[in-house]
Design an enzyme around this catalytic site. Structure first.
Site, PDB file in Angstrom:
ATOM      1  N   ALA A 274      12.616   2.883   5.472  1.00  8.91           N
ATOM      2  CA  ALA A 274      13.358   1.663   5.806  1.00  8.91           C
ATOM      3  C   ALA A 274      13.760   1.696   7.274  1.00  8.91           C
ATOM      4  O   ALA A 274      14.144   2.741   7.802  1.00  8.91           O
ATOM      5  CB  ALA A 274      14.596   1.535   4.932  1.00  8.91           C
ATOM      6  N   GLU A 337      13.056   0.151  -9.488  1.00  3.42           N
ATOM      7  CA  GLU A 337      14.007   1.261  -9.395  1.00  3.42           C
ATOM      8  C   GLU A 337      15.120   1.064 -10.422  1.00  3.42           C
ATOM      9  O   GLU A 337      16.167   0.499 -10.098  1.00  3.42           O
ATOM     10  CB  GLU A 337      14.611   1.355  -7.984  1.00  3.42           C
ATOM     11  CG  GLU A 337      13.590   1.712  -6.915  1.00  3.42           C
ATOM     12  CD  GLU A 337      14.219   2.125  -5.584  1.00  3.42           C
ATOM     13  OE1 GLU A 337      13.464   2.542  -4.702  1.00  3.42           O
ATOM     14  OE2 GLU A 337      15.451   2.046  -5.440  1.00  3.42           O
TER      15      GLU A 337
HETATM   16 ZN   LIG Z   1      19.076   3.310  -4.045  1.00  7.88          ZN
END
Ligand SMILES: [Zn+2]
Length: 366
Positions: A274, A337
């Site tokens: 990221a 996730e």
């Molecule tokens: Zn996370």
């Protein structure tokens, strides 16, 4: 999906295992008298994949051993009886590591970052032979400094074929003043960044079972909601553990800068790492959750466990959503996730859950 297990030790010396899903596919290429195994990591990798890549040329012996063990296990499970000479690790079409692999002693060798990058156009200008940053800035109606900032360039060196972002994306203004109050509906993703100065006020560690109190801080409102969620879980015999909460811009920036120089460009690094300001953990509103039943791992199989199902079902009543749902990878930019929950406040969470949508869709933004 194949997983990589990375063991770490928390403060109380309890062993935690992070199971990271990194590679989406592999390929075997015939060589003279054996095979080259090519492992591919794609753009929408888990947020934890960056830990794996930062280990590839790590000097820390234990981590290097872990990555080698992963590759050995992978070969035992998937390529038994096949003579593998070399393992190449790819990010999209960029070769990031080449590992000579022998039957007795496998050893690693790092390769210089590949200069030739063919990626999906994530940028608006492709560098041509003879270009300079000054010339590109002129064409794009911007400045050299702005180009460098947008592309995380540390020098004026560019190369033909390199893709550069020339326009600032909405919400990506790093010169905004620091935000001091927390908006529970703040959107943070690959197109909406937080400014460097964004540090939530009064970060506090919720009083819940956790791997490490200093790594599980949240905003006071989110922490209180998490405590209520965990209390309800406890009443119902569900064991939850908080693994990772707030992470600073500076930490993400250091990781991203290192990966950018290691892999040749910010675009290549961004396939698994990221950009600073684009991790939701910087908001103080996100928490990664696990349970003893999956050995405290962060794994997609959590969705099938009693605890994972309970979390998805009950989180909205306490203001949390499962932020990266299955089948919405193209909207969120991240793999499924089931462990990552995000505080948005109770009414928004209940609406998002009942309409079965993402935060992006709820806010009408991408
Ligand atoms: Zn996370």
């Amino acid at each position: 999906m194949y997983s990589f297990k990375h063991s770490v030790y928390s403060r109380n010396n309890r062993k935690l295992v992070y199971q990271m899903e990194i590679f989406s596919r592999h390929e075997l290429i015939r060589t003279n008298d054996g095979y080259t195994l090519v492992l591919y990591a794609d753009k929408q990798t888990s947020e934890f994949a960056e830990d794996f890549f930062s280990m590839l040329d790590s000097k820390r012996k234990e981590l290097q051993k872990d990555s080698l063990n992963y590759i050995k296990n992978y070969i035992n499970e998937n390529c038994r009886g096949i003579k593998i000479d070399t393992v190449n690790i790819m990010l999209g079409s960029l070769l990031v590591a080449s590992i000579a692999y022998g039957p007795v002693n496998a050893y690693t060798s790092s390769v210089p970052p590949a200069r030739k990058v063919h990626l999906k156009p994530n940028a608006t200008y492709t560098v041509k032979s003879g270009d300079t940053l000054y010339r590109i800035a002129g064409k794009a109606g911007t400045t050299v400094d702005q180009l460098k900032l947008l592309n995380n360039l540390i020098s004026d060196t560019i190369y033909p074929g390199q893709k550069l972002r020339t326009k600032e994306q909405k919400g990506n203004n790093t010169s905004r003043p620091p935000v001091t109050t927390t908006n529970n509906l703040v959107l943070v993703n690959k197109t909406h960044s937080l400014p460097a100065g964004y540090t939530p006020k009064n970060l506090t560690a919720p009083n819940v079972p956790s791997s490490n109190k200093s790594k599980t801080r949240m905003t006071p409102e989110a922490a209180e909601a998490l405590e209520a969620l965990f209390a309800k879980a406890g009443q119902e015999g569900i064991k939850l553990t908080a693994i990772s909460g707030y992470r600073s811009y500076e930490r993400q920036s250091a990781i991203f800068t290192s990966n950018t120089s290691k892999y040749g460009s910010a675009v290549a690094a961004n396939q698994f790492s990221a950009r600073p300001g684009q991790s939701e953990h910087q908001t103080g509103l996100a928490m990664d959750i696990s349970s003893p039943s999956v050995n405290y791992t962060l794994t997609q199989s959590y969705a099938q466990t009693r605890e994972g199902k309970w979390l998805k079902e009950n989180a909205p009543g306490y203001g949390f959503i499962v932020r990266y749902p299955k089948g919405r990878e193209n909207i969120t930019g991240y793999q499924f996730e089931p462990w990552h929950i995000r505080y948005v406040g109770k009414s928004a969470a209940l609406e998002i859950a009942s309409r079965n949508i993402t935060l992006e869709e709820f806010l009408g933004k991408t």
